[in-house]
Design an enzyme around this catalytic site. Structure first.
Site, PDB file in Angstrom:
ATOM      1  N   HIS A 166      46.127  33.416  36.256  1.00 60.06           N
ATOM      2  CA  HIS A 166      44.742  32.946  36.151  1.00 60.06           C
ATOM      3  C   HIS A 166      43.874  33.884  36.975  1.00 60.06           C
ATOM      4  O   HIS A 166      44.100  34.081  38.166  1.00 60.06           O
ATOM      5  CB  HIS A 166      44.589  31.513  36.669  1.00 60.06           C
ATOM      6  CG  HIS A 166      43.205  30.966  36.483  1.00 60.06           C
ATOM      7  ND1 HIS A 166      42.841  30.206  35.378  1.00 60.06           N
ATOM      8  CD2 HIS A 166      42.081  31.094  37.236  1.00 60.06           C
ATOM      9  CE1 HIS A 166      41.563  29.881  35.470  1.00 60.06           C
ATOM     10  NE2 HIS A 166      41.077  30.408  36.587  1.00 60.06           N
ATOM     11  N   CYS A 167      42.868  34.463  36.334  1.00 63.16           N
ATOM     12  CA  CYS A 167      42.004  35.440  36.996  1.00 63.16           C
ATOM     13  C   CYS A 167      40.624  34.827  37.217  1.00 63.16           C
ATOM     14  O   CYS A 167      39.915  34.537  36.241  1.00 63.16           O
ATOM     15  CB  CYS A 167      41.885  36.711  36.156  1.00 63.16           C
ATOM     16  SG  CYS A 167      40.814  37.969  36.897  1.00 63.16           S
TER      17      CYS A 167
END
Length: 308
Positions: free
Chosen positions: A159-160
């Site tokens: 998850h960025c």
């Protein structure tokens, strides 16, 4: 059904568990079925702040390059060529960012692990499935639950927060393009900064910019720092993503040292699977597959994402 510590090894090959599976449980709304027709967006405060900061930093770089370095230049073609190149890279980078942020990364339908649906699967004796206890879905192999998106994501890499989304099966291509174009634009900005410093020093800081020398120095120094940080981060991420794609292994699988239970794709097969089709210039185009959607704001209660 076995406990949640076990995983279905061939769940992805089950005819009722394909990427187009849009099963609606009794507790889910009808909007789940047409999720593919609307834009995906995660309502996460930290992610939205990071995404806005990304856009502001790119816009700042474009402002400095255009109004501090290129427009005051006496060399017309130098300004035009570099202006076109940098602005094209900036547009491609921001377009890739939007596609990464607003594309469903491969979310598994929520709440489909019901008794009725289990019976409809007509599982063979001894066939094992895995139920995610957090989003109550039938979890395919190589899917992982994201605590921020609150969904299970197929082939979740990570998850960025900078794109306010997970990087998964359906948007990894756009994330790779985003890191590549940001890295290229950072290198271009650093080169222009170096040339501008040389020009200003030779001209004793007279007529090298429409701004005063102190302001010019501050703007250029900040752009250099931004370019170095952006280039370092995105170049590392780009290399990591290409390595993961070629090895057919997500970052989560690599960190967990999971033994592959799937048949690994060859390097070019992995690249073609992510970017679509044989090698071509279309791989570099973040607009491929884009279509205008009907603007329709629908927030889902108890869910971090809403659709447009």
């Amino acid at each position: 059904m076995q406990p949640s510590g076990h995983r279905l090894r061939d769940i992805e090959h089950h005819p009722l568990l394909t990427d187009n599976d849009n099963y609606d449980s009794a507790s889910s709304s009808s909007s789940e079925a047409d999720m593919v027709d609307r834009v995906w967006f995660i309502r996460d405060g930290c992610g939205m702040v990071c995404a806005v900061m990304t856009w502001l930093l790119v816009i700042y770089a474009d402002f400095v390059v255009t109004f501090v370095m290129l427009l005051p230049s006496k060399d017309f073609w130098y300004s035009v060529v570099n202006g076109v190149i940098f602005n094209c890279l900036a547009v491609l980078a921001l377009s890739s960012h939007l596609r990464t942020m607003l594309t469903d990364p491969g979310a598994v339908p929520k709440g489909n692990a019901t008794k009725e649906y289990m019976e409809s699967l007509q599982l063979k004796p001894g066939e094992v499935i895995y139920k995610c206890p957090k989003c109550c879905c039938i979890k395919p192999e190589r899917a992982h639950h994201c605590s921020i998106c609150k969904r299970c994501i197929r082939k979740m890499d990570h998850h960025c927060p900078w794109v306010n989304n997970c990087v998964g099966e359906k948007n990894q291509r756009f994330f790779v393009l985003f890191t590549m174009y940001i890295a290229l634009s950072s290198v271009h900005a650093l080169i222009l900064c170096g040339l501008q410093f040389i020009s200003c020093v030779r001209g004793q800081w007279t007529e090298c910019s429409d701004f005063s020398p102190p302001i010019t120095v501050i703007l250029l120094v900040f752009l250099c720092l931004e370019g170095l940080l952006f280039f370092t981060f995105t170049a590392v991420m780009f290399g990591t993503q290409i390595h993961s794609i070629c090895n057919d292994e997500t970052e989560i699988e690599r960190l967990k040292s999971e033994k592959p239970t799937w048949e690994r794709r060859l390097r070019w097969e992995g690249m073609k699977s992510v970017f679509g089709g044989p090698p071509s210039l279309l791989w570099m185009n973040p607009f491929v597959g884009f279509r205008f959607r009907r603007l329709q704001m629908r927030a889902r209660k108890g869910s971090p994402e809403f659709s447009v």
